[in-house]
Write an enzyme that holds these catalytic residues in place. Sequence first.
Site, short mmCIF file in Angstrom:
data_model
loop_
_atom_site.label_atom_id
_atom_site.label_comp_id
_atom_site.label_asym_id
_atom_site.label_seq_id
_atom_site.Cartn_x
_atom_site.Cartn_y
_atom_site.Cartn_z
N LYS A 112 2.64 10.34 -6.42
CA LYS A 112 2.56 9.71 -7.74
C LYS A 112 1.43 10.31 -8.57
O LYS A 112 1.58 10.50 -9.78
CB LYS A 112 2.36 8.20 -7.61
N LYS A 197 14.38 9.24 -2.70
CA LYS A 197 14.61 7.80 -2.54
C LYS A 197 15.16 7.19 -3.83
O LYS A 197 14.82 7.62 -4.92
CB LYS A 197 13.25 7.17 -2.21
N LYS A 200 12.71 2.68 -8.49
CA LYS A 200 13.00 1.80 -9.62
C LYS A 200 12.89 2.49 -10.98
O LYS A 200 13.26 1.92 -11.98
CB LYS A 200 12.01 0.64 -9.67
P1 TYM Z 1 8.65 -1.73 -3.71
O1 TYM Z 1 8.57 -2.71 -4.82
O2 TYM Z 1 8.68 -0.27 -4.05
O3 TYM Z 1 9.90 -2.05 -2.83
C1 TYM Z 1 10.17 -3.35 -2.31
C2 TYM Z 1 10.84 -3.23 -0.95
O4 TYM Z 1 12.04 -2.45 -1.08
C3 TYM Z 1 12.00 -1.36 -0.16
N1 TYM Z 1 12.66 -0.19 -0.78
C4 TYM Z 1 13.65 0.50 -0.24
N2 TYM Z 1 14.29 0.36 0.94
C5 TYM Z 1 15.29 1.24 1.21
N3 TYM Z 1 15.68 2.21 0.34
C6 TYM Z 1 15.07 2.37 -0.84
N4 TYM Z 1 15.48 3.32 -1.68
C7 TYM Z 1 14.01 1.49 -1.18
N5 TYM Z 1 13.20 1.37 -2.27
C8 TYM Z 1 12.38 0.33 -2.01
C9 TYM Z 1 10.52 -1.07 0.08
O5 TYM Z 1 10.31 -0.40 1.29
C10 TYM Z 1 9.94 -2.48 0.05
O6 TYM Z 1 10.11 -3.08 1.32
N6 TYM Z 1 4.00 -1.48 -1.87
C11 TYM Z 1 5.24 -2.24 -1.86
C12 TYM Z 1 5.07 -3.67 -2.33
C13 TYM Z 1 4.05 -4.43 -1.58
C14 TYM Z 1 4.18 -4.97 -0.28
C15 TYM Z 1 2.97 -5.64 -0.02
C16 TYM Z 1 5.23 -4.95 0.66
C17 TYM Z 1 2.81 -4.76 -2.03
N7 TYM Z 1 2.18 -5.49 -1.09
C18 TYM Z 1 2.74 -6.30 1.21
C19 TYM Z 1 5.00 -5.60 1.89
C20 TYM Z 1 3.79 -6.25 2.13
C21 TYM Z 1 6.21 -1.59 -2.82
O7 TYM Z 1 5.85 -0.82 -3.69
O8 TYM Z 1 7.49 -2.01 -2.67
#
Ligand code: TYM
Length: 333
Positions: A112, A197, A200
């Site tokens: 990023k 991947k 969003k």
């Molecule tokens: P985020 O918002 O990017 O994604 C949320 C969850 O969705 C999963 N995910 C995916 N799984 C499979 N294929 C994909 N293409 C895909 N894109 C996203 C992510 O692995 C995630 O489980 N840093 C984290 C948010 C966070 C968090 C936490 C998660 C902040 N604090 C504490 C767990 C525990 C994030 O950016 O997720």
Amino acid sequence: MTRIFSGVKPTGHLTLGNYLGAVRRWVAVDQHAAEALFCVVDLHALTVDHDPARVRRLSRQAASLLLAAGLDPDVCTVFVQSQVDEHARLAYVLECVATDGEMRRMIQYKEKSARERARGGSVRLSLLTYPVLMAADILAYGADEVPVGDDQAQHVELTRDLAVRFNQRYGHTFVVPKAVHPQVGARVMSLQDPGSKMGKSDGDAAAGIVYLLDEPEVVRKKVMRAVTDSGHEVEYDRDAKPGVANLLDILAACTGREPAALAEDYHSYGVLKKDTAEAVVEELRPLRVRHAELCADPGYVDGVLRAGAERARGLARPRVDAAYRAIGLLPAG
Ligand code: TYM
């Protein structure tokens, strides 16, 4: 009793990747198996350029989608991160345990920040320290399990390291958590670029991303236009045929079958795409219906979040207080 924590970041509309990689399992398994907390991690959305009004909108939408997907506030805790001070409070203390080198090694930071610099932009300090805030999210609740997609594995690994280090230096305070990934759907790839991947981000990449709130016609169009690989054989081979493998993974996640077994049923890419499109539309249909109902009742969602934040605060406060004491801060009052 096992405790589970996970979160989703309101940087864009939620995607099929978020759903198949994380949310679906939270609904089907995690909320019933343990004391579970699910969080819209809005502080994390401030680590990149953003429009404040849009972050607010997306936070409420993410919360509504989690409820629409089937998280039951009578069974688990759904809340918004910024409404519980303990996250930021603990993050600072963990910054005093984490190292600069450790932060700079994080893959997501490297990717990023490189992208941001290539655009001529500056990198926010919070993007570097983001994984520490994520560690605080998890450690504040004493979570044993963190159900996430594959892309979060490194961040959970760091969380473990910080917990162990803190415990060794200052006395046992934190549970050391582990990441849990779904068997199928842990890494849903972009339909237009199966090498990356399904994230969003909006804009040019949107054709490769299925959003949970896309109209069925839009979902069909995106899946039918998915990039496939040369040749005609439907085979499950992630290296040689990443586009086809991604479709098989998505279809498998929606039907509960094995991707390799599904491949044997198909002899043309066109039919595979058509069935995948329909399976996704059907998988998302109840969620869309329920989301529309919740949008008509914003007071309900706000009430759930208020109660969730209160409950979360009560759970996090004693452990964060303990961490403050352990690291040498003078207790208040
Ligand atoms: P985020 O918002 O990017 O994604 C949320 C969850 O969705 C999963 N995910 C995916 N799984 C499979 N294929 C994909 N293409 C895909 N894109 C996203 C992510 O692995 C995630 O489980 N840093 C984290 C948010 C966070 C968090 C936490 C998660 C902040 N604090 C504490 C767990 C525990 C994030 O950016 O997720």
